[in-house]
Motif scaffolding. Structure first.
Motif, mmCIF file in Angstrom:
data_model
loop_
_atom_site.group_PDB
_atom_site.id
_atom_site.type_symbol
_atom_site.label_atom_id
_atom_site.label_comp_id
_atom_site.label_asym_id
_atom_site.label_seq_id
_atom_site.Cartn_x
_atom_site.Cartn_y
_atom_site.Cartn_z
ATOM 1 N N ARG A 146 0.854 -1.185 0.000
ATOM 2 C CA ARG A 146 0.000 0.000 0.000
ATOM 3 C C ARG A 146 0.889 1.233 0.000
ATOM 4 N NH1 ARG A 146 -4.964 -1.064 4.263
ATOM 5 N NH2 ARG A 146 -6.259 -2.186 2.780
ATOM 6 N N ARG A 147 0.319 2.321 -0.502
ATOM 7 C CA ARG A 147 1.071 3.576 -0.438
ATOM 8 C C ARG A 147 1.207 3.969 1.026
ATOM 9 N NH1 ARG A 147 -2.863 5.288 -4.410
ATOM 10 N NH2 ARG A 147 -2.006 4.898 -6.478
ATOM 11 N N ALA A 482 8.607 7.445 -3.685
ATOM 12 C CA ALA A 482 8.366 8.377 -2.575
ATOM 13 C C ALA A 482 7.176 7.944 -1.729
ATOM 14 C CB ALA A 482 8.146 9.777 -3.129
ATOM 15 N N LYS A 483 6.259 7.183 -2.327
ATOM 16 C CA LYS A 483 5.078 6.719 -1.593
ATOM 17 C C LYS A 483 5.289 5.343 -0.972
ATOM 18 C CE LYS A 483 1.909 9.559 -4.170
ATOM 19 N NZ LYS A 483 1.324 9.696 -5.498
ATOM 20 N N GLY A 484 6.537 4.875 -1.010
ATOM 21 C CA GLY A 484 6.835 3.604 -0.362
ATOM 22 C C GLY A 484 6.468 2.375 -1.172
ATOM 23 N N LEU A 485 6.219 2.551 -2.481
ATOM 24 C CA LEU A 485 5.876 1.398 -3.320
ATOM 25 C C LEU A 485 7.109 0.875 -4.051
ATOM 26 C CD1 LEU A 485 2.517 2.504 -4.982
ATOM 27 C CD2 LEU A 485 2.858 0.990 -3.013
ATOM 28 N N PRO A 486 7.175 -0.456 -4.245
ATOM 29 C CA PRO A 486 8.352 -1.022 -4.902
ATOM 30 C C PRO A 486 8.421 -0.666 -6.392
ATOM 31 C CG PRO A 486 6.709 -2.728 -4.481
ATOM 32 C CD PRO A 486 6.209 -1.477 -3.826
ATOM 33 N N LEU A 487 9.649 -0.531 -6.869
ATOM 34 C CA LEU A 487 9.905 -0.302 -8.294
ATOM 35 C C LEU A 487 10.959 -1.309 -8.735
ATOM 36 C CD1 LEU A 487 10.290 3.595 -8.328
ATOM 37 C CD2 LEU A 487 8.331 2.304 -9.188
ATOM 38 N N GLY A 488 10.880 -1.717 -9.993
ATOM 39 C CA GLY A 488 11.817 -2.733 -10.470
ATOM 40 C C GLY A 488 12.649 -2.268 -11.646
ATOM 41 N N LEU A 489 13.796 -2.909 -11.811
ATOM 42 C CA LEU A 489 14.611 -2.714 -13.006
ATOM 43 C C LEU A 489 14.523 -3.986 -13.832
ATOM 44 C CD1 LEU A 489 17.760 -0.971 -11.478
ATOM 45 C CD2 LEU A 489 16.073 0.069 -13.025
ATOM 46 N N GLN A 490 14.704 -3.838 -15.135
ATOM 47 C CA GLN A 490 14.672 -4.982 -16.029
ATOM 48 C C GLN A 490 16.034 -5.181 -16.675
ATOM 49 O OE1 GLN A 490 11.719 -6.484 -19.492
ATOM 50 N NE2 GLN A 490 12.603 -4.498 -19.904
ATOM 51 N N LEU A 491 16.447 -6.434 -16.765
ATOM 52 C CA LEU A 491 17.654 -6.785 -17.506
ATOM 53 C C LEU A 491 17.241 -7.681 -18.669
ATOM 54 C CD1 LEU A 491 19.766 -7.614 -14.365
ATOM 55 C CD2 LEU A 491 20.367 -5.816 -16.000
#
Lengths: 521, 95
Positions: A146-147, A482-491
């Motif tokens: 959740r945010r 900034a809202k505490g949500l996960p972000l991903g990188l792609q390879l």
């Protein structure tokens, strides 16, 4: 007991082999976690408790004799797209009501042969068509994330009797969770939500345009779409046959490597499955990336991309550079055409694959005045809106007079997309680093997306190129916004070079850490 | 290119999906939005480019032309909505 659900697969594997825990115990721990959480998260659509207990018992017998397989006693969730013998398999569609196959998909058969335990079937977008898990006949899946907002809390100065201060006052920061429900992404939303919320040790998933990597990015989990042909498609409900690939969603890079090793195989029953041995992916983890050439494609810097994502990408670049990789700017000029080409190729193949749901051989039948009327009523009642939309687009672009303008043009563009990647790899690039998604998880019933199907499709803008070119791609969590949500990188890697993806993703994971949602459910 | 209401109804019939007047109208808008989005493919120069037929170059696997499976009629009809003695039942198609 509940701590058992927090073990990674590699940790559980060691404890099971060391007889510190039993498969029965870890299976019960997951079953009770599911019982508590599923009414809220809706990740599972069927829980196979009895089957899980039987499988766990068999695993314990094997482990006691020291005969356990690679996944002996590890409880997994299975996306509803995989045919599982005698167990609910409906691709989360109404049209497959009551379907219980008399066969087992090759991928799941491989997992059971290695000793894994099936907890149940996982929710997904209907026929894997969607990016939010809201098109499921069984209702949306809720993201365990959740945010939140960071608040500064003023600590009061308190006294204790005549004595000194207990708290000297001052301020501290605390995160407050927002109540808004977010989507886990799709189509493998049930898989991602269940893995992230500790409702299975790992899950199977499938990816046609981003359906493993986008939900993994939205839930802080690791998801890999292997090279086309690496996992057998036999026994998996077909969406777009030239793009569909199975892969795992897991809590860390090592677990994803362990799962893919078991899922992948050479299979005579799928003529597009590749005839080459499956390497030990886990062995690639921890190998240095010194001297590796990492490509950064300028076309992935899209308009309106949130600052958080650009910052994350830069962080990823810095981590790989620090680990000794050489960073090179590259160009993949046809990137922007991948999504429109996909929305011709995928619906065209889907319209053909989904022609089989006719109310005759399996699933739903709605009676009509003659056989054609029966087909039309069955399909009208059985398919949801998004699926109908794609069948209609596919039927239109393949219809007489339009084939050349749409389908043939799209397949030519696809050749160019693949050529872009080939040129870069020929020039010596080992792996390509991009953001996984153009945003973090969004809200359930987002009005913008509901009113414009193309907006929803844009979720796959960074992932779909990989399917069009048949390449392997991994999404690895790299930070929180900034809202505490996960972000991903792609390879993105060379064909059949999943090892480099695991090797590089592990470097990112070491730098970024792993991410768990705060429990509210 | 864009579609009109009549075309949507024709395509729905080709796809064997019954649509109400209201469905067809809604779909016309949605399909035109998607067709508008894919229009940009026309700006790509594809002269001399072969259409992709297989994403990984591979030879079609062949095996001996022998029976390796079968005798499972009950399995095949097990999930059908209506059957009779291992036959699928459908509404009458010939008078």
């Amino acid at each position: 007991m509940s701590d058992l659900t927090h073990l990674t697969i590699s940790q559980a594997r060691a404890k099971l082999r060391g007889k510190e825990i039993t498969a029965a115990e870890i299976t019960e721990a997951y079953l009770s976690a599911i019982e508590r959480a599923n009414p809220v998260l809706n990740a599972y659509i069927t829980v196979t408790g009895d089957k899980a207990r039987d499988m766990a018992e068999a695993s314990d017998a094997k482990l006691a004799k020291g005969e356990g397989g690679a996944l002996e006693g590890i409880p997994l969730g299975i996306k509803d797209l995989f045919g599982t013998e005698g167990v609910h398999t409906q691709a989360c569609s109404h049209v497959l009501d009551g379907f219980k196959p008399r066969y087992e998909s090759t991928v799941t058969a491989n997992l059971w042969a290695d000793g894994a335990v099936m907890l149940g079937k996982l929710n997904m977008d209907e026929f894997a068509m969607g990016s939010s898990n809201e098109t499921s006949h069984y209702g949306p899946v809720i993201n365990p994330w959740r945010r939140s907002r960071l608040d500064t809390v003023v600590m009061p100065t308190t006294h204790q009797g005549d004595g000194g201060f207990v708290s000297a006052g001052g301020t501290k920061t605390a995160r407050t969770l927002d109540n808004a429900q977010l989507v886990p992404g799709g189509s493998s939303g049930g898989s991602a939500s269940a893995v992230s919320a500790f409702l299975c040790a790992g899950a199977t998933a499938t990816d046609t345009g981003g359906s493993i990597r986008q939900p993994a990015a939205f839930t802080g989990t690791v998801g890999i779409k292997p090279t086309y042909g690496r996992c057998s498609r036999w026994g998996i409900v077909a969406f777009a046959s030239s793009l569909d690939q199975a892969g795992p969603i897991a809590r860390d890079v090592r677990d994803a490597a362990i799962l893919l090793k078991s899922m992948a195989s050479v299979d005579l029953k799928d003529t597009t499955s590749v005839d080459r041995p499956v390497p030990d992916y886990e062995a690639a983890i921890g190998k240095p990336i010194k001297g590796m050439k990492v490509g950064i494609p300028k076309e992935y810097r899209v308009d309106g991309m949130p600052e958080d994502i650009e910052a994350l990408w830069q962080k990823g670049i810095a981590w790989l550079k620090d680990a000794g990789a050489e960073i090179v700017d590259i160009s993949l000029p046809h990137t922007k055409y991948a999504l429109p080409a996909y929305y011709i190729v995928a619906p065209a193949e889907a319209s053909s694959n989904l022609a089989r749901y006719d109310g005759v051989r399996y699933g739903l039948r709605v009676p009509g005045k003659d056989i054609i009327d029966m087909y039309e009523r069955t399909r009208a009642a059985g398919f949801g809106r998004e699926v109908k939309r794609r069948i209609m687009i596919g039927t239109y672009v393949l219809s007489a007079g339009y084939y050349d303008a749409y389908y043939l043009q799209a397949q030519k563009v696809r050749t160019l997309i693949k050529r872009d990647f080939e040129n870069v790899f020929t020039a010596g690039v080992d792996v390509i680093l991009t953001p996984a998604t153009p945003s973090a998880a969004f809200g359930v019933a987002d009005e913008d997306m509901a009113s414009d199907p193309v907006k929803m499709y844009l979720n796959d803008i960074f992932t779909v190129t990989v399917n069009m070119a048949g390449l392997p791609g991994i999404a690895v969590p790299a930070g929180l916004d900034a809202k505490g949500l996960p972000l991903g990188l792609q390879l993105i890697g060379r064909p059949f070079d999943e090892e480099t993806l695991f090797q590089t993703a592990y470097v990112i994971e070491q730098a970024a850490g792993t991410f768990q949602p705060e429990k509210w459910w | 290119m864009s579609v009109d209401l009549q075309t949507v109804k024709r395509v729905a019939h080709l796809a064997r999906i019954a649509v109400s007047e209201e469905d067809a109208e809604r779909m016309t808008g949605e399909l035109n939005a998607i067709l508008g989005f894919v229009e940009q493919l026309n700006e790509v120069d594809v002269s001399g480019v072969e259409p992709m037929t297989s994403v990984t170059p591979m030879e079609m696997k062949k095996r001996q032309d022998v029976v390796t499976d079968g005798s499972k009629a009950t399995d095949i009809v097990a999930n059908a909505p209506a059957t009779d003695e291992n036959f699928f039942l459908v509404p009458k198609v010939v008078e």
